[in-house]
Design a protein around this motif. Structure first.
Motif, PDB file in Angstrom:
ATOM      1  N   GLY A  12      31.670  42.163  36.531  1.00  0.00           N
ATOM      2  CA  GLY A  12      32.485  40.974  36.768  1.00  0.00           C
ATOM      3  C   GLY A  12      33.907  40.961  36.273  1.00  0.00           C
ATOM      4  N   GLY A  13      34.772  41.713  36.919  1.00  0.00           N
ATOM      5  CA  GLY A  13      36.199  41.674  36.601  1.00  0.00           C
ATOM      6  C   GLY A  13      36.988  41.453  37.883  1.00  0.00           C
ATOM      7  N   ILE A  14      38.245  41.055  37.701  1.00  0.00           N
ATOM      8  CA  ILE A  14      39.114  40.821  38.858  1.00  0.00           C
ATOM      9  C   ILE A  14      39.158  42.054  39.777  1.00  0.00           C
ATOM     10  CG2 ILE A  14      41.563  40.603  39.499  1.00  0.00           C
ATOM     11  CD1 ILE A  14      40.634  37.970  38.716  1.00  0.00           C
ATOM     12  N   ALA A  40      28.025  38.161  37.263  1.00  0.00           N
ATOM     13  CA  ALA A  40      29.456  37.838  37.155  1.00  0.00           C
ATOM     14  C   ALA A  40      30.241  38.461  38.311  1.00  0.00           C
ATOM     15  CB  ALA A  40      29.996  38.319  35.812  1.00  0.00           C
ATOM     16  N   PHE A  44      33.221  37.087  41.892  1.00  0.00           N
ATOM     17  CA  PHE A  44      34.533  37.599  42.337  1.00  0.00           C
ATOM     18  C   PHE A  44      34.516  38.035  43.800  1.00  0.00           C
ATOM     19  CE2 PHE A  44      34.583  37.906  37.767  1.00  0.00           C
ATOM     20  CZ  PHE A  44      35.871  37.525  37.427  1.00  0.00           C
ATOM     21  N   MET A 122      40.325  45.842  32.499  1.00  0.00           N
ATOM     22  CA  MET A 122      40.365  44.618  31.674  1.00  0.00           C
ATOM     23  C   MET A 122      41.776  44.348  31.177  1.00  0.00           C
ATOM     24  SD  MET A 122      38.352  46.284  28.435  1.00  0.00           S
ATOM     25  CE  MET A 122      37.259  47.165  29.528  1.00  0.00           C
ATOM     26  N   MET A 126      41.958  43.407  25.497  1.00  0.00           N
ATOM     27  CA  MET A 126      40.517  43.731  25.496  1.00  0.00           C
ATOM     28  C   MET A 126      40.335  45.249  25.427  1.00  0.00           C
ATOM     29  SD  MET A 126      39.128  41.134  28.427  1.00  0.00           S
ATOM     30  CE  MET A 126      37.361  41.129  28.212  1.00  0.00           C
TER      31      MET A 126
HETATM   32  C1  FMN Z   1      38.937  35.144  36.130  1.00  0.00           C
HETATM   33  C2  FMN Z   1      38.225  36.080  35.241  1.00  0.00           C
HETATM   34  C3  FMN Z   1      38.604  37.396  35.211  1.00  0.00           C
HETATM   35  C4  FMN Z   1      37.957  38.306  34.392  1.00  0.00           C
HETATM   36  N1  FMN Z   1      38.363  39.600  34.408  1.00  0.00           N
HETATM   37  C5  FMN Z   1      37.771  40.475  33.578  1.00  0.00           C
HETATM   38  C6  FMN Z   1      38.197  41.831  33.569  1.00  0.00           C
HETATM   39  O1  FMN Z   1      39.091  42.234  34.307  1.00  0.00           O
HETATM   40  N2  FMN Z   1      37.593  42.670  32.694  1.00  0.00           N
HETATM   41  C7  FMN Z   1      36.615  42.271  31.868  1.00  0.00           C
HETATM   42  O2  FMN Z   1      36.143  43.094  31.089  1.00  0.00           O
HETATM   43  N3  FMN Z   1      36.170  41.014  31.892  1.00  0.00           N
HETATM   44  C8  FMN Z   1      36.721  40.095  32.712  1.00  0.00           C
HETATM   45  N4  FMN Z   1      36.294  38.797  32.723  1.00  0.00           N
HETATM   46  C9  FMN Z   1      35.180  38.413  31.860  1.00  0.00           C
HETATM   47  C10 FMN Z   1      33.830  38.805  32.450  1.00  0.00           C
HETATM   48  O3  FMN Z   1      33.690  38.237  33.732  1.00  0.00           O
HETATM   49  C11 FMN Z   1      32.705  38.359  31.543  1.00  0.00           C
HETATM   50  O4  FMN Z   1      32.780  39.075  30.326  1.00  0.00           O
HETATM   51  C12 FMN Z   1      31.356  38.534  32.170  1.00  0.00           C
HETATM   52  O5  FMN Z   1      30.372  38.090  31.261  1.00  0.00           O
HETATM   53  C13 FMN Z   1      31.090  39.984  32.540  1.00  0.00           C
HETATM   54  O6  FMN Z   1      29.782  40.128  33.024  1.00  0.00           O
HETATM   55  P1  FMN Z   1      29.198  41.525  33.492  1.00  0.00           P
HETATM   56  O7  FMN Z   1      29.673  42.543  32.517  1.00  0.00           O
HETATM   57  O8  FMN Z   1      27.719  41.350  33.446  1.00  0.00           O
HETATM   58  O9  FMN Z   1      29.662  41.731  34.867  1.00  0.00           O
HETATM   59  C14 FMN Z   1      36.907  37.866  33.558  1.00  0.00           C
HETATM   60  C15 FMN Z   1      36.503  36.544  33.612  1.00  0.00           C
HETATM   61  C16 FMN Z   1      37.162  35.670  34.426  1.00  0.00           C
HETATM   62  C17 FMN Z   1      36.693  34.239  34.458  1.00  0.00           C
END
Ligand code: FMN
Length: 403
Positions: A12-14, A40, A44, A122, A126
């Protein structure tokens, strides 16, 4: 990466939007791609995007009711030859470093048995945080691979390191991981592009060859560990990064350059579209228009392949033939008269042959057909040709001796 099985885990990142292109490129390179998404990641980009691009259903639920006897995360980790996590969030990196397995994506990592590649993405803070640094170190120590992020403008508006590697770079890393070493120590000479036969100082006769096939072959040979020399005519696309690249213009210059380079080569791949004819005489000045019909007499050029000294039977020679019609008999005849070990035959058509991005080929060996492809990208064609060459006994032997 024809037929290679790549599992893409999207977290879940951009940068998840870039993974749509990554999926496309992996599929285009010939890989079979399956996608797992975290909860997550689905905030996106929709699973539908990956389903359509990969041609396979997206898996996202560790506890999904399953009709198959296999448990999904185990089946996925057995299926995959490579796992790519892109983008890899700080959260997912942390979980993977610790071995946390609380969703399908993280459980698949813990149960993986193939090389796993993380492409972190990220915010720069971070990325620089001591916890992320420590987790990345742990992953590396555990034998995971990290495709380092780039530096620059980040989606959050800040600048610095943390931008996910470009999809093309990720594909290159995965591709070279498959090919590493097969052609270690082997010297490959590739010719490509068209030649230009001068009529006068401003005019020439040429053909539509773009050089794309030869460049794809040279790049693929390089990825597989070969020392690659490229001799090419005028081209429309930049040549790949190989050990030596040399541009020539005419068929005669191409013939001289190949003759000089051939003694050092273990494999010669003649993918250049060398002119069959050249003007008998070149006009010193620009030919002027008048009332009369002008004719240009053409003489045959040197047949480069036929003219080479092929007494060293440990060398492997690959010729190309472009024809209107496919005929096994004609192809075999050509293979013999040119003294090639292999002949790559391609037919002229709307999606095949010169200047297109795709092609369809049949590869012949001394005993007949060896391989054929549907209409696929020139990168895939290159991969199929090199798959044939790496199986050649002479090449295997030389490569083993030189490793
Ligand atoms: C708009 C938005 C953008 C994000 N972009 C990132 C990112 O680029 N890198 C990152 O590590 N986390 C990012 N996050 C945070 C993660 O989405 C968050 O830590 C999430 O729990 C990750 O879940 P996953 O690792 O299970 O996919 C972002 C959150 C939001 C709301």
């Amino acid at each position: 990466m024809f037929g290679k099985r790549v599992l893409l885990i999207v977290t879940g990142g951009i940068a998840a939007y870039k993974s749509a292109l990554l999926t496309r490129l992996l599929v285009r390179s010939g890989a079979e791609v399956r996608v797992v998404m975290t909860e997550a990641a689905k905030r996106f980009v929709t699973p539908l995007t990956f389903e359509v691009l990969s041609g396979n259903p997206v898996a996202d639920d560790l506890f999904a009711p399953h009709t198959e006897p296999e448990i999904e995360h185990i089946e996925l980790s057995v299926w995959a030859e490579r796992i790519v996590v892109a983008p890899a969030t700080a959260d997912f990196i942390a979980k993977s470093a610790l071995g946390i397995a609380d969703d399908l994506a993280s459980t698949t990592i813990v149960s993986s048995r193939c090389p796993v590649y993380f492409a972190p993405a990220m915010n720069q803070a971070m990325w620089r945080s001591p916890t992320t640094k420590r987790n990345i170190e742990t992953l590396k120590r555990d034998g995971r691979f990290v495709i380092e992020p780039g530096s620059g403008d980040l989606a959050c508006g800040e600048e610095g390191p943390g931008r996910m590697a470009e999809p093309g770079e990720i594909v290159d890393v995965i591709e070279s991981s498959f090919g590493r070493g097969e052609l270690q120590g082997i010297r490959v000479l590739v010719t490509g592009g068209r030649t230009e036969e001068e009529i006068d100082p401003v005019r020439y006769i040429s053909n539509r060859s773009s050089g794309k096939t030869a460049f794809a072959i040279a790049a693929e040979a390089k990825r597989r560990g070969a020392v690659v020399e490229l001799i090419h005519g005028p081209v429309d696309v930049p040549p790949p990064d190989v050990d030596a690249a040399r541009e020539v213009r005419s068929a005669a210059q191409m013939a001289r350059a190949v003759k000089r380079a051939f003694p050092k080569a273990d494999i010669l791949i003649m993918a250049a579209a060398v002119a069959d004819f050249t003007p008998e005489r070149k006009s010193r000045g620009k030919m002027k228009r008048g009332e009369e019909v002008v004719s240009i007499r053409l003489k045959p050029t040197t047949d480069i392949l036929a003219s080479l000294n092929k007494s060293d039977k440990t060398k492997v020679v690959v010729g190309f033939a472009l024809e209107d019609e496919e005929s096994d008999r004609k192809a075999m005849e050509k293979l013999k008269t040119k003294g090639c070990d292999y002949l790559v035959f391609n037919r002229i058509g709307p999606d095949t042959g010169f200047s297109t991005d795709t092609n369809s080929v049949v590869i012949y060996g001394r005993r007949g057909r060896i391989a054929s492809t549907p209409i696929v990208s020139k990168r895939e064609i290159a991969s199929v040709i090199l798959d044939v060459l790496v199986k050649d006994k002479r090449i295997r032997q030389k490569s083993n001796e030189r490793k």
